[in-house]
Design a protein around this motif. Sequence first.
Motif, PDB file in Angstrom:
ATOM      1  N   GLY A   1     164.663 -15.430 178.991  1.00 55.32           N
ATOM      2  CA  GLY A   1     163.848 -15.414 177.782  1.00 55.32           C
ATOM      3  C   GLY A   1     164.568 -15.820 176.517  1.00 55.32           C
ATOM      4  O   GLY A   1     164.106 -15.534 175.416  1.00 55.32           O
ATOM      5  N   PHE A   2     165.711 -16.518 176.614  1.00 52.89           N
ATOM      6  CA  PHE A   2     166.391 -17.006 175.414  1.00 52.89           C
ATOM      7  C   PHE A   2     165.995 -18.461 175.158  1.00 52.89           C
ATOM      8  O   PHE A   2     165.847 -19.249 176.084  1.00 52.89           O
ATOM      9  N   VAL A   3     165.844 -18.798 173.883  1.00 56.72           N
ATOM     10  CA  VAL A   3     165.374 -20.137 173.518  1.00 56.72           C
ATOM     11  C   VAL A   3     166.508 -21.158 173.683  1.00 56.72           C
ATOM     12  O   VAL A   3     167.583 -21.006 173.095  1.00 56.72           O
ATOM     13  N   LEU A   4     166.252 -22.196 174.493  1.00 60.93           N
ATOM     14  CA  LEU A   4     167.230 -23.279 174.633  1.00 60.93           C
ATOM     15  C   LEU A   4     166.910 -24.401 173.646  1.00 60.93           C
ATOM     16  O   LEU A   4     167.783 -24.931 172.982  1.00 60.93           O
ATOM     17  N   VAL A   5     165.619 -24.766 173.579  1.00 64.50           N
ATOM     18  CA  VAL A   5     165.214 -25.843 172.674  1.00 64.50           C
ATOM     19  C   VAL A   5     163.994 -25.385 171.879  1.00 64.50           C
ATOM     20  O   VAL A   5     163.060 -24.809 172.438  1.00 64.50           O
TER      21      VAL A   5
ATOM     22  N   THR B   1     166.967 -23.235 163.906  1.00 65.34           N
ATOM     23  CA  THR B   1     167.578 -21.909 163.713  1.00 65.34           C
ATOM     24  C   THR B   1     167.187 -20.928 164.818  1.00 65.34           C
ATOM     25  O   THR B   1     167.804 -19.869 164.951  1.00 65.34           O
ATOM     26  N   LEU B   2     166.141 -21.269 165.600  1.00 70.11           N
ATOM     27  CA  LEU B   2     165.726 -20.334 166.655  1.00 70.11           C
ATOM     28  C   LEU B   2     166.533 -20.514 167.946  1.00 70.11           C
ATOM     29  O   LEU B   2     166.417 -19.710 168.872  1.00 70.11           O
ATOM     30  N   THR B   3     167.349 -21.565 168.007  1.00 68.80           N
ATOM     31  CA  THR B   3     168.142 -21.812 169.223  1.00 68.80           C
ATOM     32  C   THR B   3     168.999 -20.605 169.560  1.00 68.80           C
ATOM     33  O   THR B   3     169.688 -20.071 168.689  1.00 68.80           O
ATOM     34  N   GLY B   4     168.937 -20.173 170.816  1.00 70.64           N
ATOM     35  CA  GLY B   4     169.771 -19.054 171.261  1.00 70.64           C
ATOM     36  C   GLY B   4     169.169 -17.696 171.003  1.00 70.64           C
ATOM     37  O   GLY B   4     169.650 -16.684 171.507  1.00 70.64           O
TER      38      GLY B   4
ATOM     39  N   GLU C   1     161.698 -12.549 169.759  1.00 73.92           N
ATOM     40  CA  GLU C   1     161.925 -12.503 168.312  1.00 73.92           C
ATOM     41  C   GLU C   1     161.150 -13.616 167.621  1.00 73.92           C
ATOM     42  O   GLU C   1     160.680 -13.469 166.503  1.00 73.92           O
ATOM     43  N   ALA C   2     161.077 -14.770 168.302  1.00 75.26           N
ATOM     44  CA  ALA C   2     160.414 -15.924 167.690  1.00 75.26           C
ATOM     45  C   ALA C   2     158.892 -15.810 167.815  1.00 75.26           C
ATOM     46  O   ALA C   2     158.168 -16.042 166.853  1.00 75.26           O
TER      47      ALA C   2
END
Length: 824
Positions: free
Chosen positions: A790-794, A799-802, A807-808
């Motif tokens: 569930g972590f953002v790669l792209v 600023t949302l990367t990682g 949270e996003a």
Amino acid sequence: KYKEFERAVRVEEINGLQLVKKLAEDMEEMFDKKAQAMKRLVDAAEEAHLQHEEDPDLQYEYFNAVLINEVDKENNSVELGGRFLLQSNDHFNNLPVNLSLSVVQVPTNMYNKDSAIVNGVYWSEALNKVFVDNFEKDPSLIWQYFGSAKGFFRQYPGIKWKPDEHGVIAFDCRNRKWYIQAATSPKNVVILVDVSGSMKGLRLTIARQTVSSILDTLGDDDFFNIIAYNEELHYVEKCLNGTLVQADVTNKDYFRLRLDKLFAKGIGMLDVALTEAFNLLTDFNQTGRGSECSQAIMLVTDGAVDTYDAVFAKYNWPDRKVRIFPYLIGRESAFADNLKWMACANKGYFTQISTLADVQENVMEYLHVLSRPKVIDQEHDTVWTEAYIDNTMEDGRDPVLMTTVAMPVFSTKNETKNRGILLGVVGTDVPVSELLKTIPKYKLGIHGYAFAITNNGYILTHPDLRPLYGDGKKRGGRKPSYSSVDLSEVEWEDRDDALRNAMVNRKTGIFSMEVKKTVDKGKRVLVLHNDYYYTDIKGTPFSLGVALSRGHGKFFFRGNVTVEEGLHDLEHPDVELADEWTYCNTDEYPEHRYLSQIEAIKLYLSGHEPLLQCDKELIQEVLFDAVVTAPLEAYWTSLVLNKSENSDKGVEIAYLGSRTGLSRINLFVVPDELTNQDFLTAEDKEGVFNADHFPLWYKRAAEQVPGTFVYSLPFNSGSENRSVVLASTAIQLLDERRSPIAAAVGIQMKLDFFKKKFWTASRQCAALDGKCSINCDDENINCYLIDNNGFVLVAEDYTLTGKFFGEAEGAVMNKLLQMGSFKR
């Protein structure tokens, strides 16, 4: 390539019970070696003391640890100082030491030329020779020492001690766990504190300090409670009345805080308090939880109006199983005789404490009384402490966890034998990393690990034991209770304590459960099915456990190649071996310490170094891996030459790791051009093979379907530098769960390069009219690529990367949970 070698390979299943028993035997041998060294010190000390005649006027100069190499204004050596040669030594944390002599430390509150100390220092000089012999016989030994009952501490190798900013060295060896455990048997103690009106003011302050010092002398094998009394009884902690609690760090600290709540008033009814204490000890003994060996009542008071023989006659005579230790607070001695009588009639010891400065020294006396039964029976028990952090480490370096083995030293002179005089305790430290060296990580596989616990269930070593706050930098600092972390706090799925209790009771057996293991500093979760195998390490209070994960974790394969082939391929410049694994033991003999593991393997295989001890099986396997993976180098080189494949230098590194700790790394750009420098370096603890774990990218790839890639951003690169993506996959021999994983391969690429690929792919949409009904270029649509945790790669918003996707887009994440795409 591994498939091509299949004919030369046989798959085997690991027998966990056999493995854990074998490891326990190896550890037992190592521990026994240390205990033998201590036995030699005990014999030498007792012999030296036997020959020595006490001389109150003895004039004798010795090397005092604080004063060595100090000079006065005229540039002459100070008394008890003198020239003392020190050389920096990597075996002792690079500290300057003297390998042929020991030094003596005396606590600041004692006079360093006191006749008792000078006599003790004089006869214990005989230990120097044994210290040196021990170190020659077993070069893996580190600090060896003798802590004297008189308070001085003899340490080998010799080293200079520095006082704190107030010019004080508070270290008193008699307060250390190893000393107390070796000097006395486990004990049940009830502390009675007089809080009648006459105890107001300074007396109550001294009484609190006395109780606090008594608590310092209790360890994890002891049980205690504190009762304050005037005309009524007040348990210091109400909810623990009628029982005793284990004297672990947490309990002692808690009781110390409660001591501040005591205030003095009323009259003291000692008979009621003594009756309660005797009943408490009797009842607690019947639960079978405490210690049957020694029982004591500590009485902290400013006087007793009576001898209370009726109470003793009823509860303690004729067997006198409970010893009484009265501490008379204050300068008056009107009631001293009553208290002295009490101590003598109940095999105890009387002490008067008139000032705060007396407390420490006077409290220690009771330990020598409690040690008498051991001394009279000449029981040289070997004791082991739980893990603690080595104080001699430089700041900023990783903490070294230690355990200490210790043995008591007794007076063997005929005239003192029956009085049972304890001369002191000898001890040596054993780094826990020594234990890890006896545990071959390649046999435990990707998720497997070994762990050891003490007889109290506390962890001695476990990959999830984190003794420091933060990341080991200065601001981190150590956790106060790191040495009493219970196994149930890290193996938390063991809800009924089945595994913990079996190990505490020193059983041998197997236990299975499904576990959730966190990786990547707790950010990701793997669900595994673990089988635990456990047995006791004989001759120590420790039990050893091994966890193996079901499936590929229980299988491994053996390959076969010739030594010539293997050595040739092992010497390629892109090959590295796991830094902390022991292919060959280069610590044993000083002349091997400069060797790298690859050099040691070559020496071993050439047969020129008969003293070099190596793991034959592991070397055979690593040679096999070197041969199988050798063609990769040529393949990677051809990719670099074929520029079109990587024209925008998007892919920066390709890497491979095999189950034998071998890694190959190929850079597609020059090192200075790397977007993220710390991957695959010693700084990046998660990304490399370690004594207790495989690299993170390897562990995660192993849990995916073989042939599919797992993607991630390295979290250690700080929030500002989310600049690279790692992709890795596992190599399996056969296409099923029961097949061992041979290796894992992967690449590091620039995040921008990866993003471009993703946005391009998202536009390729085969609708009938050639137009996509939904398009990431649409202003009203946010597109994200998220990984399996569930972590953002792209994301379009850089600023949302990682960040965690919740949270996003919290609402979307909730929806994904409801749909079953993710599990909480």
